[in-house]
Motif scaffolding. Structure first.
Motif, mmCIF file in Angstrom:
data_model
loop_
_atom_site.group_PDB
_atom_site.id
_atom_site.type_symbol
_atom_site.label_atom_id
_atom_site.label_comp_id
_atom_site.label_asym_id
_atom_site.label_seq_id
_atom_site.Cartn_x
_atom_site.Cartn_y
_atom_site.Cartn_z
ATOM 1 N N TYR A 6 0.857 -1.179 0.000
ATOM 2 C CA TYR A 6 0.000 0.000 0.000
ATOM 3 C C TYR A 6 0.895 1.232 0.000
ATOM 4 O O TYR A 6 1.536 1.547 1.009
ATOM 5 N N ILE A 46 -2.325 -1.141 -4.132
ATOM 6 C CA ILE A 46 -3.080 0.109 -4.216
ATOM 7 C C ILE A 46 -2.106 1.273 -4.085
ATOM 8 O O ILE A 46 -1.231 1.260 -3.211
ATOM 9 N N ASP A 80 -6.162 1.165 -8.285
ATOM 10 C CA ASP A 80 -6.104 -0.244 -7.895
ATOM 11 C C ASP A 80 -5.715 -1.168 -9.049
ATOM 12 O O ASP A 80 -5.880 -2.378 -8.967
ATOM 13 N N ILE A 125 -10.071 5.866 -8.154
ATOM 14 C CA ILE A 125 -11.166 6.076 -7.207
ATOM 15 C C ILE A 125 -10.908 7.393 -6.496
ATOM 16 O O ILE A 125 -9.781 7.665 -6.064
ATOM 17 N N GLU A 132 -11.114 -5.348 5.569
ATOM 18 C CA GLU A 132 -11.434 -5.835 4.221
ATOM 19 C C GLU A 132 -12.524 -5.010 3.543
ATOM 20 O O GLU A 132 -13.366 -5.530 2.808
ATOM 21 N N LYS A 133 -12.495 -3.688 3.782
ATOM 22 C CA LYS A 133 -13.407 -2.778 3.098
ATOM 23 C C LYS A 133 -12.921 -2.553 1.672
ATOM 24 O O LYS A 133 -11.756 -2.789 1.339
ATOM 25 N N ASP A 134 -13.816 -2.054 0.809
ATOM 26 C CA ASP A 134 -13.375 -1.716 -0.538
ATOM 27 C C ASP A 134 -12.581 -0.409 -0.493
ATOM 28 O O ASP A 134 -12.575 0.306 0.521
ATOM 29 N N VAL A 135 -11.899 -0.095 -1.579
ATOM 30 C CA VAL A 135 -10.978 1.046 -1.589
ATOM 31 C C VAL A 135 -11.690 2.361 -1.285
ATOM 32 O O VAL A 135 -11.202 3.185 -0.515
ATOM 33 N N LYS A 136 -12.852 2.574 -1.864
ATOM 34 C CA LYS A 136 -13.604 3.816 -1.639
ATOM 35 C C LYS A 136 -13.928 3.997 -0.170
ATOM 36 O O LYS A 136 -13.776 5.095 0.391
ATOM 37 N N GLU A 137 -14.341 2.928 0.506
ATOM 38 C CA GLU A 137 -14.660 3.015 1.924
ATOM 39 C C GLU A 137 -13.398 3.259 2.744
ATOM 40 O O GLU A 137 -13.427 4.011 3.730
ATOM 41 N N CYS A 138 -12.278 2.640 2.364
ATOM 42 C CA CYS A 138 -11.007 2.894 3.054
ATOM 43 C C CYS A 138 -10.637 4.370 2.960
ATOM 44 O O CYS A 138 -10.186 4.979 3.946
#
Length: 264
Positions: free
Chosen positions: A164, A191, A205, A210, A240-246
């Motif tokens: 990351y 990412i 990603d 995003i 394990e959230k998606d990138v947008k939520e991170c």
């Protein structure tokens, strides 16, 4: 739910605010560690401090925040210090005294300790770029903050061993920035994320870009904003959230930090 452990490793420094005559513990990995602890993550910090009053301030403050300091070494000499002023809510960095950080180097015991964590967080000034290949070979994902140094030679040493990758830019989203992110992704990270100050953040990603905005708030001091974003983002990764939520979790965590004076 299994408890996840994160190791922050590298530099620390005391931020001395000259206009108010007060000192606050800080430093990139230290800040990330504290912000992760604030989010309920089990976290440690590995580094060195001096045997002066600021070294004691640093360790005591980390312990108070719930960060494991068992691998903080105390060396004879001065703890690193950065002189800071705040102008219209923006931090202005002045002189910097590296102190005992000049002697910082991971030893075998440190590496064994770091390998016992689920994620390792490091960055540009943390002096472990030459250890990343070994740490990565142990199967531990690595997050690395390259700050706004998009052409620093450390990038070529580190990027292949980073999962990351975080960067910062005050130029906003440009074609050149997107091309840079794609190029960085091709070198190894899962990412690539760039924080853009008040313009939010952008991630890549490998398939798409995003974007995420900021959380509007009353800005008192921007010290620690980027580190807070990284901590919130990584909390999302652990969950394990998606990138947008991170990214949203990073922005939310950053909005908390910039509403008070000092990094934490």
């Amino acid at each position: 739910m299994m408890i996840m452990k994160v190791a922050a490793v590298g530099d620390n420094c005391v931020d001395f605010y000259q206009n108010i005559g007060k000192a606050f513990p800080g430093g990139n990995p230290v800040n990330v560690a504290v912000y992760l602890a604030r989010l309920g993550v089990e976290v440690s910090y590995t580094g060195v401090v001096g045997d002066d009053e600021y070294g004691k301030l640093m360790v005591d403050a980390l312990n108070h925040k719930g960060v494991d300091t068992s691998h903080v070494r105390v060396l004879p000499g001065r703890t690193a210090i950065t002189y800071v002023e705040v102008v219209d809510g923006e931090r202005v960095l002045g002189d910097y005294d590296e102190g005992v950080l000049e002697q910082f180097k991971l030893n075998d015991a440190d590496i064994d300790f770091l390998a016992g964590h689920d994620l390792i967080v490091s960055g540009l000034w943390w002096k472990i770029e030459n250890d990343l290949e070994h740490l990565h070979s142990l199967g531990r994902p690595i997050a690395f903050d390259f700050a706004d140094k998009l052409d620093d030679p450390v990038i070529e040493k580190a990027i292949n061993h980073v999962n990351y990758a975080f960067f910062a830019s005050d130029q906003g989203e440009t074609r050149e920035l997107r091309d840079f992110m794609v190029n960085m992704y091709k070198k190894g990270p899962e990412i690539v994320t760039v924080t853009l100050g008040e313009k939010g953040s952008i991630s890549y990603d490998g398939e798409k870009f995003i974007r995420c905005g900021i959380i509007p708030c009353n800005v008192i001091d921007t010290m620690g904003a980027g580190d807070s974003f990284i901590a919130g983002f990584l909390k999302g990764i652990l969950e394990e959230k998606d990138v947008k939520e991170c990214m949203h979790m990073g922005a939310l965590n950053s909005s908390v930090t910039i509403q008070y004076k000092g990094a934490w």
